[in-house]
Scaffold this active site. Structure first.
Site, PDB file in Angstrom:
ATOM      1  N   LYS A  81       0.828  -1.281  -0.031  1.00 47.02           N
ATOM      2  CA  LYS A  81      -0.023  -0.077  -0.044  1.00 47.02           C
ATOM      3  C   LYS A  81       0.842   1.348  -0.030  1.00 47.02           C
ATOM      4  O   LYS A  81       2.046   1.095   0.286  1.00 47.02           O
ATOM      5  CB  LYS A  81      -0.969  -0.036   1.197  1.00 47.02           C
ATOM      6  N   TYR A 116     -12.661  -1.656  -3.775  1.00 47.51           N
ATOM      7  CA  TYR A 116     -12.851  -1.684  -2.372  1.00 47.51           C
ATOM      8  C   TYR A 116     -14.514  -1.617  -2.240  1.00 47.51           C
ATOM      9  O   TYR A 116     -14.981  -1.384  -1.296  1.00 47.51           O
ATOM     10  CB  TYR A 116     -12.339  -0.848  -1.708  1.00 47.51           C
ATOM     11  N   PHE A 165     -15.364   4.076   6.548  1.00 50.62           N
ATOM     12  CA  PHE A 165     -13.971   4.576   6.201  1.00 50.62           C
ATOM     13  C   PHE A 165     -13.839   4.329   4.611  1.00 50.62           C
ATOM     14  O   PHE A 165     -12.773   4.652   4.292  1.00 50.62           O
ATOM     15  CB  PHE A 165     -13.272   3.604   6.894  1.00 50.62           C
ATOM     16  N   ARG A 204      -2.974 -14.379   5.162  1.00 52.72           N
ATOM     17  CA  ARG A 204      -3.572 -13.430   6.243  1.00 52.72           C
ATOM     18  C   ARG A 204      -2.976 -13.867   7.350  1.00 52.72           C
ATOM     19  O   ARG A 204      -2.700 -12.951   8.210  1.00 52.72           O
ATOM     20  CB  ARG A 204      -4.941 -14.028   6.322  1.00 52.72           C
ATOM     21  N   THR A 218      -6.161  -6.603  10.781  1.00 52.14           N
ATOM     22  CA  THR A 218      -6.300  -5.161   9.895  1.00 52.14           C
ATOM     23  C   THR A 218      -5.575  -4.047  10.994  1.00 52.14           C
ATOM     24  O   THR A 218      -4.808  -3.160  10.275  1.00 52.14           O
ATOM     25  CB  THR A 218      -7.749  -5.013   9.830  1.00 52.14           C
ATOM     26  N   ARG A 269       2.067  -6.587   9.234  1.00 53.40           N
ATOM     27  CA  ARG A 269       1.437  -5.144   9.549  1.00 53.40           C
ATOM     28  C   ARG A 269       1.840  -4.681  11.057  1.00 53.40           C
ATOM     29  O   ARG A 269       1.993  -3.579  11.328  1.00 53.40           O
ATOM     30  CB  ARG A 269      -0.140  -5.487   9.496  1.00 53.40           C
ATOM     31  N   ASN A 313      -2.152   0.376   6.512  1.00 52.43           N
ATOM     32  CA  ASN A 313      -1.823  -0.723   7.262  1.00 52.43           C
ATOM     33  C   ASN A 313      -0.604  -1.619   6.357  1.00 52.43           C
ATOM     34  O   ASN A 313      -0.759  -2.859   6.350  1.00 52.43           O
ATOM     35  CB  ASN A 313      -2.671  -1.805   7.644  1.00 52.43           C
ATOM     36  N   HIS A 371      -2.455  -5.461   1.414  1.00 54.00           N
ATOM     37  CA  HIS A 371      -3.505  -5.997   1.273  1.00 54.00           C
ATOM     38  C   HIS A 371      -3.367  -7.390   1.399  1.00 54.00           C
ATOM     39  O   HIS A 371      -2.262  -7.889   1.048  1.00 54.00           O
ATOM     40  CB  HIS A 371      -4.261  -5.477   0.040  1.00 54.00           C
ATOM     41  N   GLU A 401      -9.482 -10.357  -7.695  1.00 51.01           N
ATOM     42  CA  GLU A 401      -8.428  -9.066  -7.231  1.00 51.01           C
ATOM     43  C   GLU A 401      -7.334  -9.109  -8.387  1.00 51.01           C
ATOM     44  O   GLU A 401      -6.905  -8.364  -8.931  1.00 51.01           O
ATOM     45  CB  GLU A 401      -8.064  -9.104  -6.085  1.00 51.01           C
TER      46      GLU A 401
HETATM   47  N1  UDP Z   1      -9.634   0.029   6.952  1.00 52.98           N
HETATM   48  C1  UDP Z   1     -10.070   1.295   7.360  1.00 52.98           C
HETATM   49  N2  UDP Z   1     -10.736   1.404   8.889  1.00 52.98           N
HETATM   50  C2  UDP Z   1     -11.487   0.437   9.249  1.00 52.98           C
HETATM   51  C3  UDP Z   1     -11.377  -0.946   8.551  1.00 52.98           C
HETATM   52  C4  UDP Z   1     -10.409  -1.088   7.404  1.00 52.98           C
HETATM   53  O1  UDP Z   1      -9.340   2.301   6.898  1.00 52.98           O
HETATM   54  O2  UDP Z   1     -11.986   0.461  10.352  1.00 52.98           O
HETATM   55  C5  UDP Z   1      -9.092   0.054   5.712  1.00 52.98           C
HETATM   56  C6  UDP Z   1      -7.868  -0.942   5.856  1.00 52.98           C
HETATM   57  O3  UDP Z   1      -6.718  -0.219   4.982  1.00 52.98           O
HETATM   58  C7  UDP Z   1      -8.136  -2.265   5.390  1.00 52.98           C
HETATM   59  C8  UDP Z   1      -9.102  -1.882   4.215  1.00 52.98           C
HETATM   60  O4  UDP Z   1     -10.116  -0.944   4.906  1.00 52.98           O
HETATM   61  O5  UDP Z   1      -6.951  -2.951   4.939  1.00 52.98           O
HETATM   62  C9  UDP Z   1     -10.062  -2.981   3.885  1.00 52.98           C
HETATM   63  O6  UDP Z   1     -10.655  -3.485   5.232  1.00 52.98           O
HETATM   64  P1  UDP Z   1     -10.632  -5.108   5.411  1.00 52.98           P
HETATM   65  O7  UDP Z   1     -11.825  -4.863   6.765  1.00 52.98           O
HETATM   66  O8  UDP Z   1     -11.129  -5.741   4.169  1.00 52.98           O
HETATM   67  O9  UDP Z   1      -9.455  -5.538   6.129  1.00 52.98           O
HETATM   68  P2  UDP Z   1      -8.411  -6.363   5.436  1.00 52.98           P
HETATM   69  O10 UDP Z   1      -8.972  -7.585   4.850  1.00 52.98           O
HETATM   70  O11 UDP Z   1      -7.445  -5.291   4.798  1.00 52.98           O
HETATM   71  O12 UDP Z   1      -7.650  -6.734   6.811  1.00 52.98           O
HETATM   72 MG    MG Z   2     -10.409  -7.260   3.256  1.00 55.57          MG
END
Ligand code: UDP
Ligand code: MG
Length: 140
Positions: free
Chosen positions: A11, A51, A59, A87, A93, A104, A114, A117, A128
């Site tokens: 990112k 997204y 968000f 993961r 996250t 992370r 973070n 992805h 994706e």
């Molecule tokens: N994100 C954010 N605020 C939140 C949750 C997620 O800014 O409260 C952002 C963060 O960059 C995250 C992305 O949105 O990686 C996608 O969210 P997701 O819940 O899919 O998390 P991930 O799968 O990336 O762990």
């Molecule tokens: Mg996600």
């Protein structure tokens, strides 16, 4: 039954901080092979499309702005049990909740910025990867 591919992005925060190489090294050390990779920059519209699943979340607008704020590196990865193992490698996250030694935990700046992805399912990994790479741009 897990397939053997997942999709990741380095990112904008991690790219800007010069952490792309260190993160890719951690990914390779964990046994993933790079099957496609490129640096690019998303427009806000493309980030919104990527997204789209989050479009009702509070968000979403900030996330689209952040994800289009600078270059990213898009990568298709291969390994047994790729989605789940990746993961685990990246951690939660929110970096405050990420386990020690995860990407992370080491590199993320915030819950939004973070560092990386990681696809959440085999189906999304394929979607994706196809979002960024044509058949001629990836190992088939
Ligand atoms: N994100 C954010 N605020 C939140 C949750 C997620 O800014 O409260 C952002 C963060 O960059 C995250 C992305 O949105 O990686 C996608 O969210 P997701 O819940 O899919 O998390 P991930 O799968 O990336 O762990
Ligand atoms: Mg996600």
């Amino acid at each position: 039954m897990a397939t053997n591919r997942t999709f990741t992005m380095i990112k904008p925060d991690a790219f800007e901080a010069g952490n792309t190489g260190a993160i890719l090294k951690m990914i390779e050390n964990a046994g993933f092979k790079i099957m496609a990779m490129k640096a690019t920059q998303l427009t806000p519209q493309l980030a919104g499309k990527f997204y789209e699943v989050h479009k009702e979340r509070p968000f979403y607008a900030d996330l689209c702005g952040y994800m289009s704020s600078g270059p990213i590196v898009a990568v298709i990865l291969e390994k047994d049990n790729a989605v789940e193992d990746f993961r685990t490698l990246i951690g939660a996250t929110n970096p405050a909740n990420a386990a020690d030694g995860t990407i992370r935990k080491i590199f993320a700046k915030s819950i939004e910025a973070n560092a990386v992805h990681g696809s959440d399912s085999d189906e999304n990994a394929a979607l994706e990867g196809n979002f960024f790479f044509s058949q001629a741009e990836r190992v088939s």
